[in-house]
Design a protein around this motif. Structure first.
Motif, PDB file in Angstrom:
ATOM      1  N   TYR A  97       5.739 -11.768  -4.248  1.00  0.00           N
ATOM      2  CA  TYR A  97       5.186 -10.912  -3.193  1.00  0.00           C
ATOM      3  C   TYR A  97       4.708  -9.572  -3.745  1.00  0.00           C
ATOM      4  O   TYR A  97       3.642  -9.085  -3.374  1.00  0.00           O
ATOM      5  N   THR A  98       5.484  -8.964  -4.640  1.00  0.00           N
ATOM      6  CA  THR A  98       5.075  -7.662  -5.179  1.00  0.00           C
ATOM      7  C   THR A  98       3.871  -7.783  -6.098  1.00  0.00           C
ATOM      8  O   THR A  98       3.180  -6.795  -6.323  1.00  0.00           O
ATOM      9  N   PHE A 108       0.736  -7.654  -3.207  1.00  0.00           N
ATOM     10  CA  PHE A 108       0.463  -6.468  -2.407  1.00  0.00           C
ATOM     11  C   PHE A 108       0.492  -5.209  -3.263  1.00  0.00           C
ATOM     12  O   PHE A 108       1.385  -5.033  -4.094  1.00  0.00           O
ATOM     13  N   PHE A 144      13.076  -5.024  -2.397  1.00  0.00           N
ATOM     14  CA  PHE A 144      11.681  -4.856  -2.802  1.00  0.00           C
ATOM     15  C   PHE A 144      10.888  -4.235  -1.668  1.00  0.00           C
ATOM     16  O   PHE A 144      11.304  -4.265  -0.512  1.00  0.00           O
ATOM     17  N   ARG A 145       9.773  -3.625  -2.045  1.00  0.00           N
ATOM     18  CA  ARG A 145       8.905  -2.946  -1.084  1.00  0.00           C
ATOM     19  C   ARG A 145       7.523  -3.568  -1.137  1.00  0.00           C
ATOM     20  O   ARG A 145       7.001  -3.832  -2.217  1.00  0.00           O
ATOM     21  N   LEU A 146       6.941  -3.764   0.038  1.00  0.00           N
ATOM     22  CA  LEU A 146       5.560  -4.213   0.184  1.00  0.00           C
ATOM     23  C   LEU A 146       4.863  -3.241   1.118  1.00  0.00           C
ATOM     24  O   LEU A 146       5.262  -3.119   2.280  1.00  0.00           O
ATOM     25  N   GLU A 147       3.888  -2.533   0.600  1.00  0.00           N
ATOM     26  CA  GLU A 147       3.104  -1.599   1.420  1.00  0.00           C
ATOM     27  C   GLU A 147       3.994  -0.677   2.251  1.00  0.00           C
ATOM     28  O   GLU A 147       3.761  -0.456   3.434  1.00  0.00           O
ATOM     29  N   ASN A 163       0.945  -1.088  -3.737  1.00  0.00           N
ATOM     30  CA  ASN A 163       2.016  -0.215  -3.253  1.00  0.00           C
ATOM     31  C   ASN A 163       3.310  -0.986  -3.056  1.00  0.00           C
ATOM     32  O   ASN A 163       3.965  -0.879  -2.015  1.00  0.00           O
ATOM     33  N   SER A 164       3.643  -1.795  -4.046  1.00  0.00           N
ATOM     34  CA  SER A 164       4.823  -2.643  -3.972  1.00  0.00           C
ATOM     35  C   SER A 164       5.681  -2.470  -5.214  1.00  0.00           C
ATOM     36  O   SER A 164       5.178  -2.129  -6.277  1.00  0.00           O
ATOM     37  N   SER A 165       6.965  -2.722  -5.071  1.00  0.00           N
ATOM     38  CA  SER A 165       7.851  -2.573  -6.225  1.00  0.00           C
ATOM     39  C   SER A 165       9.148  -3.338  -6.000  1.00  0.00           C
ATOM     40  O   SER A 165       9.518  -3.651  -4.868  1.00  0.00           O
ATOM     41  N   THR A 179      10.466  -1.987   3.275  1.00  0.00           N
ATOM     42  CA  THR A 179      11.545  -2.468   2.420  1.00  0.00           C
ATOM     43  C   THR A 179      12.065  -3.805   2.937  1.00  0.00           C
ATOM     44  O   THR A 179      12.241  -3.984   4.141  1.00  0.00           O
TER      45      THR A 179
END
Length: 166
Positions: free
Chosen positions: A23-24, A27, A58-61, A29-31, A64
């Protein structure tokens, strides 16, 4: 990562880290954030070996998520899905191609897809809610009719043409 008030938790059987990295990679702006591992505590309940990834933050746009390796007890269903709002057809095509790669082709309809991990996504034009809620009921009816004929990903031009009555 700053803890947000509400965080979506995704239960995977054993591919939480793989899914989070997938996923990261899609997208911007993901981490990937913290990764926790199972210890010896609770083994008699969960049966997952010590050292195995338990959770991946994890972060997507800016959102969290937590991915959990919890075993095979639970599966994803289409009852919950993530909506990706897209500005252009190119953006729709990009997210559709990436998210549907290796997924269930039989679950693709009206802009919905199921990815290779069983997670459901809706890849839709940002303007779709406005089109479907237009005060001109004939416009919204035509858009819904065009949308219902969509077998896989959404074609933005088809929806715009239906909206305009062409």
């Amino acid at each position: 990562m700053k803890l947000q008030k509400i965080t979506t938790n995704l239960w995977f059987d054993s591919k939480a880290e793989e899914a989070a990295r997938f996923y990261t990679s899609i997208f911007e702006n993901s981490s990937i954030g913290r990764i926790t591992r199972y210890g010896t505590e609770g083994y008699e309940i969960h049966g997952i070996p010590e050292g195995t990834v338990m959770t991946v933050e994890f972060r997507l746009e800016g959102q969290t998520f937590v991915a959990l390796n919890g075993g095979r007890q639970f599966k994803f269903t289409e009852a919950i899905s993530f909506i990706v709002h897209c500005e252009t057809q190119d953006e729709i095509d990009f997210y559709w191609e990436k998210l549907s790669e290796g997924g269930d082709e039989n679950s693709q309809v009206c802009g919905w897809l199921k990815d290779q991990y069983g997670v459901s996504w809706q890849v839709v034009p940002r303007d779709l809610p406005d089109m479907l809620n237009d005060l001109d009921s004939e416009k919204s009816r035509r858009v819904m009719q065009a949308l219902m004929k969509t077998k896989t990903k959404i074609d933005l031009n088809t929806l715009k043409e239906a909206y305009e009555g062409w």
